[in-house]
Design a protein around this motif. Structure first.
Motif, PDB file in Angstrom:
ATOM      1  N   PHE A  13       0.418  -6.020  -3.251  1.00  0.00           N
ATOM      2  CA  PHE A  13       0.669  -4.771  -2.523  1.00  0.00           C
ATOM      3  C   PHE A  13       2.110  -4.705  -2.030  1.00  0.00           C
ATOM      4  N   PHE A  14       2.593  -5.802  -1.455  1.00  0.00           N
ATOM      5  CA  PHE A  14       3.941  -5.777  -0.907  1.00  0.00           C
ATOM      6  C   PHE A  14       5.015  -5.747  -1.988  1.00  0.00           C
ATOM      7  N   LEU A  72       8.330   2.184  -3.629  1.00  0.00           N
ATOM      8  CA  LEU A  72       8.083   3.481  -3.005  1.00  0.00           C
ATOM      9  C   LEU A  72       9.411   4.158  -2.707  1.00  0.00           C
ATOM     10  N   LEU A 112      -3.190   0.385   3.531  1.00  0.00           N
ATOM     11  CA  LEU A 112      -3.232  -1.056   3.749  1.00  0.00           C
ATOM     12  C   LEU A 112      -4.087  -1.406   4.962  1.00  0.00           C
ATOM     13  N   TYR A 120       5.284  -2.195  -2.693  1.00  0.00           N
ATOM     14  CA  TYR A 120       5.879  -1.443  -1.589  1.00  0.00           C
ATOM     15  C   TYR A 120       7.350  -1.135  -1.851  1.00  0.00           C
ATOM     16  N   PHE A 121       8.039  -2.035  -2.482  1.00  0.00           N
ATOM     17  CA  PHE A 121       9.477  -1.856  -2.703  1.00  0.00           C
ATOM     18  C   PHE A 121       9.779  -0.839  -3.799  1.00  0.00           C
ATOM     19  N   PHE A 157       1.108   4.269   2.154  1.00  0.00           N
ATOM     20  CA  PHE A 157       0.942   2.850   1.851  1.00  0.00           C
ATOM     21  C   PHE A 157       0.392   2.111   3.063  1.00  0.00           C
ATOM     22  N   TRP A 158       1.017   2.309   4.235  1.00  0.00           N
ATOM     23  CA  TRP A 158       0.596   1.589   5.437  1.00  0.00           C
ATOM     24  C   TRP A 158      -0.792   2.019   5.889  1.00  0.00           C
ATOM     25  N   ALA A 170       5.554   5.725   1.794  1.00  0.00           N
ATOM     26  CA  ALA A 170       5.485   4.542   2.652  1.00  0.00           C
ATOM     27  C   ALA A 170       4.424   4.715   3.729  1.00  0.00           C
TER      28      ALA A 170
END
Length: 191
Positions: free
Chosen positions: A88-89, A95, A108, A92-93, A104-105, A101
């Motif tokens: 997942f992380f 996005l 998560l 994240y980069f 995403f959070w 973002a």
């Protein structure tokens, strides 16, 4: 040590275990109720609230008992949790927008709640009897059947011109739930 003595020593009420059991079975019952949700910080379902209640009850119970034991299956699930978090992380980069973002959070946090429920739910089930395991399967099946029955009744009501969601779910969820609509593509609803 008896439950009453443990409760007196830790300040936890005797009914604490019953509350944890309620939240566990209620989450298992409602986990298929996808469209019973509220528009709080995105989309929060009834199973999210119940899973948080179960996690809080379980953590309080384990702290009160000073219990750090976990079954092997919980460690395997924890390893998968870490592996998925790494994936997942890494994603994240990639996005590009603030909205992406934010989504995403939110996703998560919701995922961690449900994965935590899975890990602690397995731990909870392992420590119970075989009878409770089958009771859990029965509760899940009953929840699934209730959800299916509501969907069929909603479909039949919609064919007769009545929107059951507007009459039953909307007053409970503030209009956030709609069992027949799963999204929109270019402004057109997907049923």
């Amino acid at each position: 040590m008896s439950t009453l003595a443990l409760s007196m020593r830790s300040g936890v009420t005797v009914s604490h275990g019953k509350l944890t059991r309620f939240f566990f079975l209620a989450t298992v019952f409602c986990v298929t109720f996808e469209k019973v949700q509220w528009g709080i910080a995105g989309s929060v379902s009834i199973s999210d609230f119940l899973a948080i209640g179960f996690l809080a009850g379980t953590l309080l119970d384990r702290i009160a008992r000073r219990d750090r034991r976990f079954p092997y299956a919980a460690f395997v699930l924890f390893a998968f949790l870490i592996a998925f978090l790494i994936v997942f992380f890494v994603g994240y980069f990639n996005l590009e927008t603030h909205e992406a973002a934010s989504q995403f959070w939110k996703g998560l946090v919701k995922w961690v709640i449900h994965f935590g429920f899975l890990m602690f739910g397995i731990t909870y089930l392992v420590r119970r009897s075989e009878r409770f395991f089958f009771e859990t399967i029965g509760v899940f099946t009953a929840g699934l059947l209730c959800n299916c029955a509501y969907g069929i009744i909603q479909l039949l009501a919609a064919r007769s011109g009545v929107n059951l969601d507007q009459r039953v779910l909307s007053p409970l969820t503030g209009g956030q739930s709609n069992i027949n609509t799963y999204g929109a593509v270019e402004g057109a609803s997907v049923f």
